[in-house]
Design a protein around this motif. Structure first.
Motif, PDB file in Angstrom:
ATOM      1  N   HIS A   1       0.810  -1.228   0.000  1.00 44.65           N
ATOM      2  CA  HIS A   1       0.000   0.000   0.000  1.00 44.65           C
ATOM      3  C   HIS A   1       0.840   1.273   0.000  1.00 44.65           C
ATOM      4  CE1 HIS A   1       0.743   0.733   4.270  1.00 44.65           C
ATOM      5  NE2 HIS A   1       0.355  -0.482   4.544  1.00 44.65           N
TER       6      HIS A   1
ATOM      7  N   LEU B   1      -6.095  -2.465  -0.892  1.00 45.04           N
ATOM      8  CA  LEU B   1      -4.971  -1.635  -1.322  1.00 45.04           C
ATOM      9  C   LEU B   1      -5.452  -0.311  -1.894  1.00 45.04           C
ATOM     10  CD1 LEU B   1      -2.792  -4.419  -2.950  1.00 45.04           C
ATOM     11  CD2 LEU B   1      -2.086  -2.977  -1.027  1.00 45.04           C
TER      12      LEU B   1
ATOM     13  N   SER C   1      -5.608   2.947   0.059  1.00 44.29           N
ATOM     14  CA  SER C   1      -4.387   3.719   0.314  1.00 44.29           C
ATOM     15  C   SER C   1      -4.392   5.001  -0.508  1.00 44.29           C
ATOM     16  CB  SER C   1      -3.156   2.885  -0.056  1.00 44.29           C
ATOM     17  OG  SER C   1      -1.989   3.691  -0.112  1.00 44.29           O
TER      18      SER C   1
ATOM     19  N   TRP D   1      -2.666   4.697  -3.987  1.00 42.71           N
ATOM     20  CA  TRP D   1      -3.235   3.868  -5.047  1.00 42.71           C
ATOM     21  C   TRP D   1      -4.444   4.550  -5.661  1.00 42.71           C
ATOM     22  CZ3 TRP D   1      -2.755  -1.743  -6.161  1.00 42.71           C
ATOM     23  CH2 TRP D   1      -1.570  -2.285  -5.650  1.00 42.71           C
TER      24      TRP D   1
END
Length: 232
Positions: free
Chosen positions: A174, A197, A200, A203
């Motif tokens: 992440h 993920l 995050s 991302w």
């Protein structure tokens, strides 16, 4: 100038990016399609999971690439995610194209509903390789008949150990600067680990209205998304 290192999924080689590469180079960037060990023109080279990770690291370090964008499609998200943390400050961004993502101690087949039993059986029955698939496997993914013929002609059986050996991560994914491309015709919901993920701040999610092989079905659109990762 960025350097895109392009790694296609199972059974494919660097040739899979032939229609994407010209768009990246026309924009002034480096494009480095990579064939992993045991596939395409590298058939016969023994390969496990860490071999494929090292293939990617060697491509980056051997050519002294900087400002690297690692791109992993399908299976290759597993070795690309591991290589991303091993190339240090050479890395600019990671792009996962409708791909698996690595988890420490887990193999590519770990996320399969049967724990990979069918894949492991197919590998055992085919001399240690994941065999090729029929043309029907590519139906419903926005591919032309000609594209399917080409994929089938150039694909090669995939080294089985790369699918069953565990990934090795030293830190969580992440923290990587990453884009996840979800191909909507593929029909599957995001895996739980991908969804987590994407919470995050590093991302982001991009959706494409095509199937699992966008480097064939929508190469220009895929290239535009890749270019956007370095133009922000």
């Amino acid at each position: 100038m960025a350097n895109f290192v392009l790694v296609a999924g199972a059974r494919l080689g660097g040739w899979a990016w032939d229609e994407v590469v010209p768009y990246l180079r026309a924009a002034g960037h480096g494009a480095h399609p990579l064939t992993l060990s045991g596939l395409a023109d590298k058939q016969g080279v023994p390969a496990g999971q860490q071999t494929h990770v090292q293939d990617i690291v060697d491509e980056v370090e051997g050519q002294d690439l900087r400002d690297v964008v690692l791109v992993g499609h399908s299976y290759s998200g597993i070795p690309v995610g591991q290589a991303a943390e091993r190339i240090g400050d050479r890395l600019t961004h990671v792009v996962f194209v409708d791909s698996s993502v690595p988890a420490d101690g887990e193999a590519f087949v770990s996320a399969w509903p049967d724990g990979g039993a069918m894949v492991k059986a197919a590998i055992a029955e085919n001399g240690g390789f994941w065999p090729l698939v029929p043309a029907s496997h590519y139906d419903g993914h926005g591919l032309t008949d000609e594209q399917i013929v080409r994929i089938m002609k150039d694909s090669t059986p995939h080294p089985g150990a790369t699918l069953t050996e565990p990934a090795v991560l030293t830190r969580p994914l992440h923290s990587l600067p990453a884009t996840y491309i979800q191909c909507m015709l593929a029909g599957a919901e995001l895996d739980d680990d991908v969804a987590e993920l994407l919470t995050s701040k590093h991302w982001r999610l991009v959706q494409m209205s095509t199937g699992h092989w966008p480097m064939f079905s929508q190469p220009r659109e895929l290239a535009q998304i890749l270019l956007h990762t370095v133009e922000e």
